[in-house]
Design a protein around this motif. Structure first.
Motif, PDB file in Angstrom:
ATOM      1  N   GLN A 156       3.592   5.138 -11.587  1.00 34.79           N
ATOM      2  CA  GLN A 156       4.563   6.062 -10.477  1.00 34.79           C
ATOM      3  C   GLN A 156       4.552   7.594 -11.088  1.00 34.79           C
ATOM      4  O   GLN A 156       4.426   8.384 -10.275  1.00 34.79           O
ATOM      5  CB  GLN A 156       5.892   5.443 -10.794  1.00 34.79           C
ATOM      6  CG  GLN A 156       5.893   4.100 -10.038  1.00 34.79           C
ATOM      7  CD  GLN A 156       5.822   3.943  -8.576  1.00 34.79           C
ATOM      8  OE1 GLN A 156       6.092   4.944  -8.015  1.00 34.79           O
ATOM      9  NE2 GLN A 156       5.669   2.823  -7.930  1.00 34.79           N
ATOM     10  N   HIS A 159       1.463   9.464  -9.996  1.00 38.13           N
ATOM     11  CA  HIS A 159       1.320   9.776  -8.444  1.00 38.13           C
ATOM     12  C   HIS A 159       2.126  11.001  -8.324  1.00 38.13           C
ATOM     13  O   HIS A 159       2.115  12.064  -7.630  1.00 38.13           O
ATOM     14  CB  HIS A 159       1.774   8.484  -7.535  1.00 38.13           C
ATOM     15  CG  HIS A 159       1.823   8.783  -6.109  1.00 38.13           C
ATOM     16  ND1 HIS A 159       0.577   8.941  -5.493  1.00 38.13           N
ATOM     17  CD2 HIS A 159       2.775   9.235  -5.348  1.00 38.13           C
ATOM     18  CE1 HIS A 159       1.150   9.117  -4.172  1.00 38.13           C
ATOM     19  NE2 HIS A 159       2.557   9.482  -4.284  1.00 38.13           N
ATOM     20  N   GLU A 160       3.565  10.971  -8.968  1.00 39.16           N
ATOM     21  CA  GLU A 160       4.394  11.943  -8.569  1.00 39.16           C
ATOM     22  C   GLU A 160       4.105  13.355  -9.076  1.00 39.16           C
ATOM     23  O   GLU A 160       4.810  14.398  -8.613  1.00 39.16           O
ATOM     24  CB  GLU A 160       5.890  11.466  -9.121  1.00 39.16           C
ATOM     25  CG  GLU A 160       6.299  10.330  -8.508  1.00 39.16           C
ATOM     26  CD  GLU A 160       7.203  10.542  -7.059  1.00 39.16           C
ATOM     27  OE1 GLU A 160       7.628  11.657  -6.947  1.00 39.16           O
ATOM     28  OE2 GLU A 160       7.016   9.795  -6.014  1.00 39.16           O
ATOM     29  N   LYS A 285       6.444  -2.305  -4.601  1.00 33.31           N
ATOM     30  CA  LYS A 285       6.832  -1.585  -3.476  1.00 33.31           C
ATOM     31  C   LYS A 285       8.304  -1.168  -3.598  1.00 33.31           C
ATOM     32  O   LYS A 285       8.812  -0.107  -3.024  1.00 33.31           O
ATOM     33  CB  LYS A 285       6.818  -2.745  -2.218  1.00 33.31           C
ATOM     34  CG  LYS A 285       7.104  -2.139  -0.781  1.00 33.31           C
ATOM     35  CD  LYS A 285       6.556  -2.957   0.297  1.00 33.31           C
ATOM     36  CE  LYS A 285       6.945  -2.690   1.665  1.00 33.31           C
ATOM     37  NZ  LYS A 285       6.706  -3.443   2.701  1.00 33.31           N
ATOM     38  N   THR A 288       8.584   1.695  -5.649  1.00 34.78           N
ATOM     39  CA  THR A 288       8.289   3.185  -5.007  1.00 34.78           C
ATOM     40  C   THR A 288       9.439   3.527  -4.168  1.00 34.78           C
ATOM     41  O   THR A 288       9.844   4.666  -4.049  1.00 34.78           O
ATOM     42  CB  THR A 288       7.018   2.948  -4.379  1.00 34.78           C
ATOM     43  OG1 THR A 288       5.913   2.516  -5.261  1.00 34.78           O
ATOM     44  CG2 THR A 288       6.655   4.105  -3.213  1.00 34.78           C
ATOM     45  N   ASN A 292      10.717   7.107  -4.484  1.00 29.89           N
ATOM     46  CA  ASN A 292      10.613   7.997  -3.400  1.00 29.89           C
ATOM     47  C   ASN A 292      11.495   8.146  -2.060  1.00 29.89           C
ATOM     48  O   ASN A 292      11.584   9.066  -1.313  1.00 29.89           O
ATOM     49  CB  ASN A 292       9.152   7.611  -2.880  1.00 29.89           C
ATOM     50  CG  ASN A 292       8.840   8.288  -1.676  1.00 29.89           C
ATOM     51  OD1 ASN A 292       8.540   7.985  -0.534  1.00 29.89           O
ATOM     52  ND2 ASN A 292       8.098   9.371  -1.853  1.00 29.89           N
ATOM     53  N   PHE A 295       7.971   4.832   1.159  1.00 34.07           N
ATOM     54  CA  PHE A 295       6.770   4.420   0.730  1.00 34.07           C
ATOM     55  C   PHE A 295       5.572   5.236   0.707  1.00 34.07           C
ATOM     56  O   PHE A 295       4.635   4.632   0.652  1.00 34.07           O
ATOM     57  CB  PHE A 295       6.493   2.760   1.403  1.00 34.07           C
ATOM     58  CG  PHE A 295       7.522   1.990   1.444  1.00 34.07           C
ATOM     59  CD1 PHE A 295       7.798   1.271   0.304  1.00 34.07           C
ATOM     60  CD2 PHE A 295       8.123   1.854   2.618  1.00 34.07           C
ATOM     61  CE1 PHE A 295       8.898   0.291   0.342  1.00 34.07           C
ATOM     62  CE2 PHE A 295       9.249   0.720   2.685  1.00 34.07           C
ATOM     63  CZ  PHE A 295       9.638   0.115   1.508  1.00 34.07           C
ATOM     64  N   LEU A 298       2.166   4.674  -1.377  1.00 36.40           N
ATOM     65  CA  LEU A 298       2.113   3.432  -1.928  1.00 36.40           C
ATOM     66  C   LEU A 298       0.787   2.931  -2.373  1.00 36.40           C
ATOM     67  O   LEU A 298       0.649   2.240  -3.508  1.00 36.40           O
ATOM     68  CB  LEU A 298       2.584   2.158  -0.887  1.00 36.40           C
ATOM     69  CG  LEU A 298       2.803   1.002  -1.218  1.00 36.40           C
ATOM     70  CD1 LEU A 298       3.706   0.810  -2.589  1.00 36.40           C
ATOM     71  CD2 LEU A 298       3.413   0.096  -0.511  1.00 36.40           C
ATOM     72  N   ARG A 301      -0.346   4.465  -5.554  1.00 34.08           N
ATOM     73  CA  ARG A 301       0.493   4.034  -6.584  1.00 34.08           C
ATOM     74  C   ARG A 301      -0.251   2.530  -7.064  1.00 34.08           C
ATOM     75  O   ARG A 301       0.057   2.298  -8.266  1.00 34.08           O
ATOM     76  CB  ARG A 301       1.970   3.901  -6.269  1.00 34.08           C
ATOM     77  CG  ARG A 301       2.542   5.244  -6.081  1.00 34.08           C
ATOM     78  CD  ARG A 301       4.083   5.031  -5.355  1.00 34.08           C
ATOM     79  NE  ARG A 301       4.361   6.378  -4.511  1.00 34.08           N
ATOM     80  CZ  ARG A 301       5.330   6.982  -5.297  1.00 34.08           C
ATOM     81  NH1 ARG A 301       5.693   7.135  -6.334  1.00 34.08           N
ATOM     82  NH2 ARG A 301       5.728   8.323  -4.356  1.00 34.08           N
TER      83      ARG A 301
END
Length: 313
Positions: A156, A159-160, A285, A288, A292, A295, A298, A301
């Motif tokens: 996570q 991705h962020e 899911k 996320t 976020n 999604f 997703l 991630r």
């Protein structure tokens, strides 16, 4: 029945579908006399972990153990079918207590192996340019202490933060981007042009009068803009985080721009939102959505999570 795999089972790894895959009406039988469940047998632990990583979607929970552990319970495998490097078998009349003991007995060995694989070399292989000692120290503090939790958190954050490259919110929007991203605050292109490419003005407007921030003129929105690998935002959130780590608010704002602070601010958010519980369920899911608000990203991630499981397992 299909053909049995042509490998020697005692050297194999067994992937077992846990009780979450058992229908409610079967659970009484499961507890009392046992029921038939599916397992998969892989030639190597690596193949088992790859298969396991591919099963994280949906509502099923999987676990992994060795054939020898399974055999020690007196349980026999019934061959069903084979596809590629994974053989499908059935276990006849296994009880819930026996199944739980299988995973309990294997847990410590798996944990030791997982910790041994959490190395600087493997972090680098995963594209995570963070200091291992800092990571381990903070993971212990915030109870990131299982494979699921480590992979969930790192996937996570990766991705962020653009793979841990960005520690501060990017607010350098064009006028058109402001209209698309913040229609609530910008009603016309002319209004947006008065703010475009000016992060201080943009943040002061969109984060005004919320999360403990003052009005637009106070510029609190900019002062308390997003920082860290999961961007902490808003005066109230920074004050709470500062209190939890024993720092002043200004020290905390600066701290969040360092690798350690960006990591700890994300861990603080993680613990506050009880995301370890979702990691334990492999529920990417819902995880996320909590981070976020929807999604977005997703698929990326999930892909990152799968890659990390293979590296650190």
């Amino acid at each position: 029945m299909g053909k049995e795999t042509g490998v020697v089972l005692p050297d194999n790894w067994v992937i077992i579908r846990r009780i979450s895959d058992i229908k409610n009406e079967e659970k009484d039988d499961f507890n009392q006399i046992g029921i038939q469940i599916s397992v998969y047998v892989a030639k190597t632990e690596k193949l088992a972990c790859i298969y396991l990583a591919n099963q994280i979607k949906g509502n099923f929970t999987y676990g992994i153990t060795t054939y020898n552990n399974l055999k020690s319970t007196g349980t026999k495998l019934i061959p069903d079918e084979t596809h590629e490097n994974i053989g499908h078998y059935l276990i006849d009349k296994i009880k819930l207590s026996t199944l739980n003991n299988l995973f309990s007995n294997h847990k410590n060995d798996r944990l030791k192996k997982f910790k041994a694989n959490l190395t600087q070399e493997n972090l680098n292989k995963a594209g995570i340019n963070l200091n291992l000692n800092t990571l381990l120290s903070l993971f212990e503090k915030y109870e990131i202490n299982t494979l699921n939790r480590v992979c969930g958190f790192l996937a996570q954050c990766a991705h962020e933060s653009g793979n841990f490259k960005f520690k501060e919110e990017n607010l350098n929007y064009s006028a058109n981007a402001l209209l698309a991203a913040f229609p609530k605050y910008f009603k016309s292109i002319d209004e947006a042009k008065g703010y475009e490419r000016n992060p201080e003005k943009i943040a002061s407007k969109i984060y005004a009068n919320c999360m403990g921030n003052g009005d637009e003129a106070s510029k609190d929105g900019y002062k308390y803009r997003g920082r860290g690998f999961i961007q902490l935002t808003g005066k109230n959130n920074y004050e709470d985080f500062a209190k939890s780590i024993g720092k002043s608010i200004d020290e905390t704002l600066e701290y969040c721009l360092s690798d350690e602070g960006a990591l700890e601010s994300a861990l603080y958010f993680w613990k506050r939102e009880n995301l370890n519980e979702l990691c334990d369920k492999d529920d990417i899911k819902t995880m996320t959505k909590k981070i976020n608000g929807g999604f977005n990203g997703l698929e990326d991630r999930e892909s990152k999570h799968k890659k990390l499981r293979i590296i650190f397992a």
